[in-house]
Design a protein around this motif. Structure first.
Motif, PDB file in Angstrom:
ATOM      1  N   ALA A  23     -41.003  36.994  20.843  1.00 12.58           N
ATOM      2  CA  ALA A  23     -41.128  37.998  19.838  1.00 12.58           C
ATOM      3  C   ALA A  23     -42.544  38.531  20.370  1.00 12.58           C
ATOM      4  CB  ALA A  23     -41.124  37.991  18.526  1.00 12.58           C
ATOM      5  N   VAL A  24     -43.638  37.718  20.406  1.00 15.49           N
ATOM      6  CA  VAL A  24     -45.061  37.975  21.004  1.00 15.49           C
ATOM      7  C   VAL A  24     -45.141  38.797  22.186  1.00 15.49           C
ATOM      8  CG1 VAL A  24     -47.309  37.108  21.014  1.00 15.49           C
ATOM      9  CG2 VAL A  24     -45.938  36.230  19.180  1.00 15.49           C
ATOM     10  N   THR A  25     -44.192  37.851  23.075  1.00 16.89           N
ATOM     11  CA  THR A  25     -44.524  38.600  24.615  1.00 16.89           C
ATOM     12  C   THR A  25     -43.711  39.999  24.725  1.00 16.89           C
ATOM     13  OG1 THR A  25     -42.855  37.116  25.439  1.00 16.89           O
ATOM     14  CG2 THR A  25     -45.025  36.289  25.734  1.00 16.89           C
ATOM     15  N   GLN A  26     -42.678  40.220  23.953  1.00 15.91           N
ATOM     16  CA  GLN A  26     -42.009  41.432  23.881  1.00 15.91           C
ATOM     17  C   GLN A  26     -42.923  42.797  23.815  1.00 15.91           C
ATOM     18  OE1 GLN A  26     -39.449  42.247  21.024  1.00 15.91           O
ATOM     19  NE2 GLN A  26     -37.973  43.432  22.315  1.00 15.91           N
ATOM     20  N   VAL A  60     -40.559  47.601  26.861  1.00 11.08           N
ATOM     21  CA  VAL A  60     -40.944  47.310  28.215  1.00 11.08           C
ATOM     22  C   VAL A  60     -40.325  46.239  29.056  1.00 11.08           C
ATOM     23  CG1 VAL A  60     -42.857  47.593  29.655  1.00 11.08           C
ATOM     24  CG2 VAL A  60     -43.116  48.832  27.608  1.00 11.08           C
ATOM     25  N   VAL A  61     -39.677  46.775  30.220  1.00  8.10           N
ATOM     26  CA  VAL A  61     -39.046  45.612  31.050  1.00  8.10           C
ATOM     27  C   VAL A  61     -40.079  45.570  32.124  1.00  8.10           C
ATOM     28  CG1 VAL A  61     -37.136  44.921  32.395  1.00  8.10           C
ATOM     29  CG2 VAL A  61     -36.957  46.051  30.048  1.00  8.10           C
ATOM     30  N   VAL A  68     -42.690  53.186  33.528  1.00 11.78           N
ATOM     31  CA  VAL A  68     -42.354  52.240  32.675  1.00 11.78           C
ATOM     32  C   VAL A  68     -40.848  52.035  32.562  1.00 11.78           C
ATOM     33  CG1 VAL A  68     -42.449  51.011  30.618  1.00 11.78           C
ATOM     34  CG2 VAL A  68     -44.429  52.369  31.590  1.00 11.78           C
ATOM     35  N   LYS A  69     -40.101  50.877  33.237  1.00  7.02           N
ATOM     36  CA  LYS A  69     -38.883  50.467  33.125  1.00  7.02           C
ATOM     37  C   LYS A  69     -38.759  50.113  31.642  1.00  7.02           C
ATOM     38  CE  LYS A  69     -34.591  48.925  34.985  1.00  7.02           C
ATOM     39  NZ  LYS A  69     -34.088  47.967  35.838  1.00  7.02           N
ATOM     40  N   ILE A  70     -37.556  50.750  30.784  1.00  6.13           N
ATOM     41  CA  ILE A  70     -37.481  50.460  29.545  1.00  6.13           C
ATOM     42  C   ILE A  70     -36.122  50.108  29.375  1.00  6.13           C
ATOM     43  CG2 ILE A  70     -39.473  51.852  28.995  1.00  6.13           C
ATOM     44  CD1 ILE A  70     -36.106  53.142  27.944  1.00  6.13           C
ATOM     45  N   HIS A  71     -35.915  49.339  28.028  1.00 10.44           N
ATOM     46  CA  HIS A  71     -34.662  49.251  27.304  1.00 10.44           C
ATOM     47  C   HIS A  71     -34.793  49.898  25.953  1.00 10.44           C
ATOM     48  CE1 HIS A  71     -32.603  46.624  29.968  1.00 10.44           C
ATOM     49  NE2 HIS A  71     -33.698  45.776  29.786  1.00 10.44           N
TER      50      HIS A  71
END
Length: 164
Positions: A23-26, A60-61, A68-71
């Motif tokens: 969760a922190v690194t997301q 951000v992926v 920026v590649k995103i979901h």
């Protein structure tokens, strides 16, 4: 029994730490423009997969230069230009009775960028020689994604990812 309880407790603790670290690194960002285009490749010439409204949160992926590649929340993936995103969380107050009546999505998006009616009035007063009628006409011009895609194909333009 005691050994099993200790093992389950230890596994629960490790899982909790792992989920917290995830969760922190997301990395989450918000769309800061009226309609953010999600594209198939990191290029302004790439096909638009979907549009996201102002304030929409994305994960951000990957980052590639200014892209920026995103979901999305619906698990769609694609590329957005960094200028359409902000690290700030944009919060609406839907409980406010007059929220829907108080400002259009366009006005909210402009306000998010620090532009509002007062700023425009001041700019117009300081730049009286500019022809604002022409600017208003330009703002009303829209071109469909289908026409843009046809223009790209007919013109033989090549999409180069991440170089723009």
């Amino acid at each position: 029994m005691k050994k099993a309880l200790v093992t389950v407790s230890a596994l629960s603790f490790i899982l909790a730490i792992g989920l917290t670290a995830f969760a922190v690194t997301q990395k989450l960002m918000s769309v800061q423009v009226k309609a953010g285009h999600v594209r198939s490749q990191p290029s302004f010439l790439a096909k638009v997969i979907t549009k996201l409204a102002y304030g929409h949160r994305v994960e951000v992926v990957e980052e590639k230069k200014a892209w920026v590649k995103i979901h999305t929340q619906k698990k769609n993936s694609g590329w957005m230009h960094v200028s359409a995103l902000t690290k700030k969380m944009i919060v609406f107050k839907p409980g406010d009775a007059d929220f829907d009546k108080s400002a259009s999505k366009h006005e909210v998006a402009l306000a998010g960028k620090g532009f509002n009616e007062e700023v425009e009035k001041k700019y117009r007063s300081e730049n009286k020689k500019l022809n604002y009628d022409e600017i208003d006409k330009l703002e009303k011009i829209t071109v469909s994604q289908r026409k843009i895609q046809r223009f790209i194909e007919e013109g033989g333009l090549q999409v180069k990812g991440g170089e723009e």
